[in-house]
Design an enzyme around this catalytic site. Sequence first.
Site, PDB file in Angstrom:
ATOM      1  CB  CYS A   2      54.027  -3.254  98.506  1.00  0.00           C
ATOM      2  SG  CYS A   2      53.857  -2.515  96.891  1.00  0.00           S
ATOM      3  NE  ARG A  27      51.622  -4.700 103.698  1.00  0.00           N
ATOM      4  CZ  ARG A  27      51.507  -3.720 104.566  1.00  0.00           C
ATOM      5  NH1 ARG A  27      50.775  -3.896 105.651  1.00  0.00           N
ATOM      6  NH2 ARG A  27      52.114  -2.571 104.385  1.00  0.00           N
ATOM      7  CD1 TRP A  74      46.962  -2.348  95.398  1.00  0.00           C
ATOM      8  CD2 TRP A  74      48.015  -0.407  95.717  1.00  0.00           C
ATOM      9  NE1 TRP A  74      46.048  -1.348  95.260  1.00  0.00           N
ATOM     10  CE2 TRP A  74      46.658  -0.150  95.437  1.00  0.00           C
ATOM     11  CE3 TRP A  74      48.863   0.682  95.932  1.00  0.00           C
ATOM     12  CZ2 TRP A  74      46.128   1.146  95.390  1.00  0.00           C
ATOM     13  CZ3 TRP A  74      48.344   1.969  95.887  1.00  0.00           C
ATOM     14  CH2 TRP A  74      46.987   2.188  95.624  1.00  0.00           C
ATOM     15  CG  ASN A 100      55.082  -1.188 101.823  1.00  0.00           C
ATOM     16  OD1 ASN A 100      54.739  -1.316 102.979  1.00  0.00           O
ATOM     17  ND2 ASN A 100      54.339  -0.558 100.955  1.00  0.00           N
ATOM     18  N   GLY A 101      56.369   1.288  99.678  1.00  0.00           N
ATOM     19  CA  GLY A 101      56.387   2.735  99.927  1.00  0.00           C
ATOM     20  C   GLY A 101      56.659   3.474  98.634  1.00  0.00           C
ATOM     21  CD  GLU A 465      31.791   0.197 107.024  1.00  0.00           C
ATOM     22  OE1 GLU A 465      32.304   1.251 106.604  1.00  0.00           O
ATOM     23  OE2 GLU A 465      32.408  -0.882 107.020  1.00  0.00           O
ATOM     24  CE  LYS A 469      33.190  -2.771 104.206  1.00  0.00           C
ATOM     25  NZ  LYS A 469      33.851  -2.159 105.290  1.00  0.00           N
ATOM     26  CD  GLU A 472      35.507  -2.064 101.124  1.00  0.00           C
ATOM     27  OE1 GLU A 472      36.654  -1.632 100.982  1.00  0.00           O
ATOM     28  OE2 GLU A 472      34.957  -2.159 102.235  1.00  0.00           O
ATOM     29  CG  HIS A 488      17.940  19.201 100.623  1.00  0.00           C
ATOM     30  ND1 HIS A 488      17.175  20.342 100.568  1.00  0.00           N
ATOM     31  CD2 HIS A 488      17.763  18.692 101.867  1.00  0.00           C
ATOM     32  CE1 HIS A 488      16.579  20.529 101.733  1.00  0.00           C
ATOM     33  NE2 HIS A 488      16.916  19.533 102.545  1.00  0.00           N
ATOM     34  CE  LYS A 587      42.260  -5.450 106.804  1.00  0.00           C
ATOM     35  NZ  LYS A 587      40.802  -5.267 106.828  1.00  0.00           N
TER      36      LYS A 587
HETATM   37  C1  F6R Z   1      37.083  -0.523 103.966  1.00  0.00           C
HETATM   38  C2  F6R Z   1      38.448  -0.484 104.409  1.00  0.00           C
HETATM   39  C3  F6R Z   1      39.202   0.786 104.282  1.00  0.00           C
HETATM   40  C4  F6R Z   1      39.943   1.079 105.586  1.00  0.00           C
HETATM   41  C5  F6R Z   1      40.826   2.323 105.430  1.00  0.00           C
HETATM   42  C6  F6R Z   1      41.514   2.680 106.735  1.00  0.00           C
HETATM   43  O1  F6R Z   1      36.526  -1.788 104.133  1.00  0.00           O
HETATM   44  O2  F6R Z   1      38.972  -1.458 104.891  1.00  0.00           O
HETATM   45  O3  F6R Z   1      38.356   1.831 103.930  1.00  0.00           O
HETATM   46  O4  F6R Z   1      38.984   1.264 106.592  1.00  0.00           O
HETATM   47  O5  F6R Z   1      41.793   2.089 104.445  1.00  0.00           O
HETATM   48  O6  F6R Z   1      42.342   1.647 107.174  1.00  0.00           O
HETATM   49  P1  F6R Z   1      42.873   1.618 108.680  1.00  0.00           P
HETATM   50  O7  F6R Z   1      41.701   1.437 109.557  1.00  0.00           O
HETATM   51  O8  F6R Z   1      43.825   0.462 108.723  1.00  0.00           O
HETATM   52  O9  F6R Z   1      43.552   2.936 108.909  1.00  0.00           O
END
Ligand code: F6R
Length: 592
Positions: A2, A27, A74, A100-101, A465, A469, A472, A488, A587
Amino acid sequence: MCGIVGYTGKKKAIFVLLEALERLEYRGYDSSGVALLEDGKIFVEKKVGKIRELIRSLWGKQLDATLGIGHTRWATHGGVCELNAHPHTDQEGRFALVHNGIIENYRELKEFITSKGIEYKSETDTEAIVHLISLNYDGDLLRAVLKTIPKLRGAYAFAVFTAFEPGRVVGVRYGSPLVVGLGEGENFLASDIPALIPFTKNIIPLEDGEIADLTPEGVSIYDFEGNPKVKESIKIHWDIISAEKGGFKHFMLKEIFEQPRVVGDTIKGYISRDYELPFSLKEFRRILITACGTSYHAGLIGKYWLEKFVGVPVEVVYASELRYADTPIGPQDLVIAISQSGETADTRFSALSAKEKGAKLLSIVNVMGSALSRESDYTLYTHAGPEIGVAATKTFTCQLAVLFSLAISEHPEREKLMDELLKIPHLMEEVLSKSESIREIALKYTKSKNTLYLGRRLSYPVALEGALKLKEISYVHAEGYPAGEMKHGPIALIDENMPVVVVAPRDRVYEKILSNIEEVLARKGMVISVGFEGDEGLQKLSRDFMEVPKCHEELSPFLTVVPLQLFAYYIADYLGLDVDQPRNLAKTVTVE
Ligand code: F6R
């Protein structure tokens, strides 16, 4: 998780709110809405879907209000529908609020509100706040907010205004981010700084337990007892260009291509010893790294570097797990919390609980003035600039730059290692110059339903990682695994339909990973490898080969991760997916 925005000034508020909301859309983006004070009455418009749906529905409407609030959602409490979208209003429509929250005790608050004969219209926790403020109102919005706050449990940031007091917007921060933007004859509220970049560079980041009382003429800050506080504003140097797509189709692609520059900027910040910590890393019995998602993967790489160059044992724990574990933590521990946003609830709260147990708290953060940076004993910044794409890319490699600089900071060969690090931005450019061949490879795999990513040692977190990517942004099931562990269990998955991405730079585990590749080939898996240029042996074993220039063996993650970012990007783009705002994600995750 949000985004909220508020404006009071001389401009038409709707334009400010919509522009800021578009910048906050990362967000959350399942629905959005605005509330404006039009001719003494509150006008509300909400729409399900992206901000563009809201813009479409407002098209052609004459809206002259110079005060308003906005929200991009969100969903946490209540499904995605207009009724649950924000802003929420009180029964008579005299108060409007965005939030937000999470209000954890909203059920009991709702009972109290309905017992007063008030109709509770939505399924949200938020609606409770606006009814309480309305019930507590006696002619002064700030007083009503101060009376309401003690009734709320949870984490929140909200902005509220009332038709009774034109020109006034009140914002509250407790556990979710909120910043104040200072203008000339106008003032702003927003969940984060990039939302306000087009309007002002003078920002006051609020701390938990603070209230901002805004009018066009000024801003007053109070604590939750109503005592005034004096706060300094900070000047933000990010320019508007860095928050635009700059000719790239998506923010994610632009941010991948920005890496040589921002990694270079970050390294520059750590070349001199000016940033030096007021303690030695060697003083600690243990270093505990805590983070989520991509930042957690950076932490896993940091572990190898810190153990190698500092010689202190390092544990890396998901923040959501650390907070409720019984891990013994004390003053001999250094906790390193890594977070792009500095607002991730899991990371903040696990770091804070470790700090309460006596550990020293060092954070690695991208967003200046964010909660985590203020709560830490010491903060090291990544200089990545605003990252708008929901999938983290450039902040990951900038986090690596900070972690490596930190790990070598007390090492006798620091200068030599720093020289190697300084070569990285240029080498990243070389990787990016081959993006077209990575695209061609990626397009061969757009039909795959699963992908396995393998790596050993430093390349194992890179594999994690790469898999994250792909998951997501492409919605393709992908799994990262330590290559040696494959036998294993996961080896059972391999057949002729399984793409296996292997990260195999020439390092001390190179021979071992070649054996793992043989194991995959024996089961007819399709090997796509990432390795050093000129590695013909690896190339021969691979169906497709993505090459990166040779570098110091400890630094390979900076380079090997880039083809994996591009690989995921090109697949998602080919599939026509919303790369910058993938479904179900936000985000910054400011709820637990
Ligand atoms: C993946 C991604 C998330 C963030 C995670 C932590 O691409 O963006 O997995 O890495 O939500 O976010 P921060 O770094 O803002 O604490």
